[in-house]
Write a protein that holds these residues in place. Structure first.
Motif, mmCIF file in Angstrom:
data_model
loop_
_atom_site.group_PDB
_atom_site.id
_atom_site.type_symbol
_atom_site.label_atom_id
_atom_site.label_comp_id
_atom_site.label_asym_id
_atom_site.label_seq_id
_atom_site.Cartn_x
_atom_site.Cartn_y
_atom_site.Cartn_z
ATOM 1 N N ALA A 25 0.834 -1.205 0.000
ATOM 2 C CA ALA A 25 0.000 0.000 0.000
ATOM 3 C C ALA A 25 0.869 1.255 0.000
ATOM 4 N N LEU A 31 -4.140 0.876 -1.799
ATOM 5 C CA LEU A 31 -3.504 -0.376 -2.197
ATOM 6 C C LEU A 31 -3.811 -0.769 -3.634
ATOM 7 N N ILE A 50 -8.339 -5.077 4.385
ATOM 8 C CA ILE A 50 -8.536 -4.132 3.277
ATOM 9 C C ILE A 50 -10.005 -3.719 3.255
ATOM 10 N N TRP A 63 -8.186 0.088 0.316
ATOM 11 C CA TRP A 63 -7.262 0.713 1.253
ATOM 12 C C TRP A 63 -6.844 -0.232 2.376
#
Length: 226
Positions: A25, A31, A50, A63
């Motif tokens: 990330a 990410l 995530i 993310w």
């Protein structure tokens, strides 16, 4: 792709149900982009540390921030004024009685320093499907039979991944969060994932931990659930 080169790149997802390692990330936690919001992909995302977060006109963005905001249910903070609110019977709490109304309220409530909402129509449809499958959970707060607060998130069995909360009257979302934390503590849940820092979550007992520590906890709980 290795090292810093991977960390500076944005991964684009295909139809395959796979995410890159969270260590790749970017500094802000971004990410990957693309993919879909199927129940299967969302479950894989949450079990991998995530979550999706994007605007109406954007690609799906995924993310995994470092550090991660979490709360151990036993550590929820209850102020003196909130103890009075919990005792006085002003609010009534229900669970999974009005999921659609909660997510709609979370998407439409005005928030400081936020222009618009990240809870798009696409997100609403996705989490309604998650709710139908029993993975997405809502807590509702009522005052005189009126929905005045609540929250929703994804339940992984021993970890609850909070997504959003709303309050139409003072203390309603705090009431929902505290009551949820007390329920999860009684059920021996390991953690509440709060995703990113806010002063509101900190006031309720949330704290930031390294992403690596959060992933270790997730992996251990995933193995227990197999």
């Amino acid at each position: 792709m290795k090292g810093s080169e991977a960390q500076n790149s944005l991964f684009f997802l295909s139809e395959a149900l796979v995410f890159p390692p969270v260590e790749y990330a970017q500094d802000d936690g971004l990410l990957a982009a693309g993919g879909d919001l199927s129940v299967e992909r969302l479950l894989l995302a949450y079990k991998s540390g995530i979550f999706p977060w994007f605007n109406n006109d954007a690609l799906l963005l995924w993310w995994s921030p470092d550090p991660r905001m979490v709360l151990h249910p036993k550590d929820v903070k209850i102020s003196k004024s909130m103890r009075k609110v919990l005792r006085d019977g002003r609010f009534k709490l229900t669970k999974n009685q009005s999921f659609e109304a909660v997510i709609e309220a979370c998407s439409s409530i005005e928030r400081e320093d936020q222009d618009g909402t990240w809870i798009t129509d696409k997100m609403k449809r996705a989490y309604l499907k998650m709710h139908e499958k029993g993975y997405a959970i809502s807590y509702e707060v009522w005052e005189n039979d009126r929905l005045v607060g609540g929250l929703y998130g994804v339940d992984l069995g021993t970890i609850f991944c909070g997504e959003s909360m709303f309050s139409k009257v003072s203390n309603a979302s705090r009431f929902a969060f505290i009551k949820m934390a007390q329920e999860l503590e009684a059920k021996k849940y390991r953690l509440i994932d709060c995703q990113i820092y806010t002063s509101h979550l900190e006031s309720l007992g949330g704290q930031e931990i390294p992403r690596s520590e959060f992933i270790q906890i997730l992996e251990a709980e995933n193995k227990r659930g197999e």
